[in-house]
Design a protein around this motif. Structure first.
Motif, mmCIF file in Angstrom:
data_model
loop_
_atom_site.group_PDB
_atom_site.id
_atom_site.type_symbol
_atom_site.label_atom_id
_atom_site.label_comp_id
_atom_site.label_asym_id
_atom_site.label_seq_id
_atom_site.Cartn_x
_atom_site.Cartn_y
_atom_site.Cartn_z
ATOM 1 N N GLY A 185 0.799 -1.222 0.000
ATOM 2 C CA GLY A 185 0.000 0.000 0.000
ATOM 3 C C GLY A 185 0.830 1.269 0.000
ATOM 4 N N ILE B 294 -0.409 1.687 -4.548
ATOM 5 C CA ILE B 294 -1.634 2.485 -4.658
ATOM 6 C C ILE B 294 -1.756 3.113 -6.044
ATOM 7 C CG2 ILE B 294 -2.809 4.533 -3.788
ATOM 8 C CD1 ILE B 294 -2.967 2.007 -1.993
ATOM 9 N N ARG C 278 -1.888 1.753 7.689
ATOM 10 C CA ARG C 278 -2.436 2.740 6.772
ATOM 11 C C ARG C 278 -1.697 2.660 5.445
ATOM 12 N NH1 ARG C 278 0.503 6.934 10.168
ATOM 13 N NH2 ARG C 278 2.162 7.783 8.844
ATOM 14 N N ILE C 279 -2.298 3.254 4.417
ATOM 15 C CA ILE C 279 -1.660 3.299 3.113
ATOM 16 C C ILE C 279 -0.989 4.661 2.924
ATOM 17 C CG2 ILE C 279 -3.299 1.654 2.129
ATOM 18 C CD1 ILE C 279 -4.679 4.059 0.745
ATOM 19 N N LYS D 179 -7.663 6.356 0.897
ATOM 20 C CA LYS D 179 -8.332 5.074 1.129
ATOM 21 C C LYS D 179 -9.832 5.200 0.889
ATOM 22 C CE LYS D 179 -8.787 1.454 4.676
ATOM 23 N NZ LYS D 179 -10.233 1.487 4.904
ATOM 24 N N GLU E 242 -11.974 3.373 -2.119
ATOM 25 C CA GLU E 242 -13.091 2.489 -1.744
ATOM 26 C C GLU E 242 -14.390 2.940 -2.406
ATOM 27 O OE1 GLU E 242 -11.567 0.800 2.597
ATOM 28 O OE2 GLU E 242 -12.757 2.639 2.513
ATOM 29 N N ILE F 295 -9.634 -2.393 0.263
ATOM 30 C CA ILE F 295 -8.330 -2.162 0.876
ATOM 31 C C ILE F 295 -8.305 -2.810 2.250
ATOM 32 C CG2 ILE F 295 -6.691 -0.430 1.698
ATOM 33 C CD1 ILE F 295 -7.747 1.468 -0.411
ATOM 34 N N ILE G 249 -5.935 -3.464 5.466
ATOM 35 C CA ILE G 249 -4.708 -3.066 6.152
ATOM 36 C C ILE G 249 -4.444 -4.020 7.313
ATOM 37 C CG2 ILE G 249 -4.896 -0.649 5.473
ATOM 38 C CD1 ILE G 249 -6.044 -0.036 8.211
#
Length: 453
Positions: free
Chosen positions: A172, A177, A212-213, A226, A230, A236, A238
């Motif tokens: 991520g 991403i 987290r990304i 995120k 979505e 996604i 995590i």
């Protein structure tokens, strides 16, 4: 290969650091002062931030590479691998693209081998994973994704169709991403020309082990990204990881299992393992240990920078290291080039210090996120425009800059190409099949006549 009597500056690697350092040295060097030799397995430098856009079909592959021989006209460019270095004898062993290995002497050495994908012993990953560290992988991914849409359109087997339309990206960070965002955007656009494939039929999944990304963007922009992904239907997950992908059956640590035809691995990088044979001090993770001047610790004729080096980040403070990104690599290369010239002439070395200017990420056409100077935040279309302007201006050579901006300008008026050229990965198969001797015709079966009594 030349056998000049002049001092040789050997640059191992033709990526960001190798290319820009060579350009700097050639610019500052007096005529005939030294021979600059660059050794790299590829004859070109790849602008890595454009790999996701290449995978999404927004940048032509030839426009994100810079041919080393054309850019470095006054340098000696060798295509091959440097497999080891003898620091006592000051010679490097080169395995060329063709022919026997040989040794090449040097007086000054620049180590700029970059990084390779960091993988783990996950069952099935080596067989089915796709990396994102080269232009070849990016274009292969693009062709593969479109081929899966063709496959789903043409089959009546629901299990095959479901697997073809499931795409999983492990990692991520920026690479993961941006890649999932670009291929989702391309697949959504491509679905318009198919009769039996809709965006609702596809499944896109991101797997990230951290909490987290896009950690470089900070928690708020990471959360915003995120949420936006979505909203586009991208799942996604995590704080989880992939446990296996045998036979393309993906098993996640959080219990989710899915059959996926596309498994992209972007979960980090590591220094090139060949550094272990260079006779240099390495850090705990295999990076070359350098001083703030980019000189390798304990050597006054060896420098290193970029992804394969741990460079002290003086702008942050003691104990901090510069992150492995293009922004630092390009700027380190300029200081490194100046320091090589200074070292050759007996002048003092300059320390590298650069305050991070921020980060930008493209999330598909007209979508992006950016943070500038640590405080100014951009979202959506403004961030996307800044992403393109920044990276378009950073592509090496004016030739490539013009071509990239021409690509983007034409894309404003022409639709995106959605043709799969997956056969390019094995172009000789059709010819081999045609050239192979025709099999001998099968002998007719012998049928015995029934004899009546």
């Amino acid at each position: 290969m030349s056998t000049t009597e002049r001092p040789r500056i050997l640059i191992v690697g033709g990526g960001y650091v190798g290319l820009y350092a060579a350009m700097r040295i050639l610019k500052k060097m007096r005529y005939g002062e030294a021979t600059v030799t660059v050794v790299d397995p590829r004859s070109y430098m790849t602008y890595l931030p454009f790999l996701p856009e290449a995978a999404g079909g927004n940048v032509a592959p030839r426009n994100l590479v810079a041919p080393l021989r054309r850019v470095l006209k006054n340098a000696e460019v060798l295509t091959g691998h440097v497999t080891s270095v003898d620091q006592d004898r000051k010679v490097a062993t080169v395995h060329p693209a063709a022919g026997d290995p040989y040794e090449i002497p040097f007086d000054y050495l620049v180590v700029a081998m970059g990084s390779v994908s960091r993988t783990f012993p996950i069952p099935g990953l080596a067989e089915h994973g796709i990396g994102m560290k080269s232009v070849e992988e990016a274009i292969s991914l693009r062709n593969h994704v479109v081929a899966q849409l063709d496959r789903a359109e043409s089959t009546t087997d629901e299990a095959v169709r479901k697997q073809a339309l499931t795409f999983v990206v492990i990692g991520g960070g920026f690479a993961g991403i941006e890649t999932i965002a670009e291929i989702e955007d391309m697949a959504r656009d491509s679905a318009k020309i198919y009769h039996n494939v809709k965006r609702e039929d596809m499944r896109f999944i991101v797997v990230e082990a951290a909490n987290r990304i896009l950690p470089e963007m900070g928690p708020d922009l990471g959360l915003w990204t995120k949420e936006k992904l979505e909203e586009r239907g991208i799942e996604i997950y995590i704080e989880t990881s992939m446990e296996s992908c045998v036979d393309k059956h993906v098993v996640l640590k959080n219990g989710i299992e899915v059959d996926a035809s596309t498994i992209v691995w972007t979960a980090g990088v590591k220094p090139n393992p060949a550094l272990a044979n260079f006779g240099l001090p390495l850090g705990p993770r295999g990076h070359v240990d350098t001083a703030p001047t980019l000189q390798v610790q304990g050597f006054d004729n060896v420098w290193s920078a970029g992804d394969n080096a741990q460079v002290p980040d003086l702008a942050v403070g003691e104990g901090a290291w510069c992150p492995p990104n293009a922004q630092h690599a390009v700027r380190q290369a300029l200081v490194l080039g100046d320091n090589v010239i200074a070292g050759m002439r007996g002048f003092p070395q300059k320390e590298y210090k650069h305050k991070n200017l921020g980060a930008v990420a493209g999330l598909g056409l007209h979508k992006g996120v950016a943070i500038l100077f640590g405080k100014y935040k951009l979202k959506g279309r403004p961030a996307w425009w800044f992403h393109r302007l920044y990276h378009g201006s950073r592509v090496p050579t004016m030739n490539r800059k013009v071509r990239v901006f021409a690509d983007w300008t034409l894309a404003m008026f022409l639709k995106r190409e959605t043709v799969s050229l997956v056969e390019m990965e094995s172009p000789r198969e059709v010819f081999v099949e045609a050239a192979a001797p025709a099999p001998a015709p099968a002998a007719p079966a012998q049928v015995k006549e029934k004899v009546s009594a």
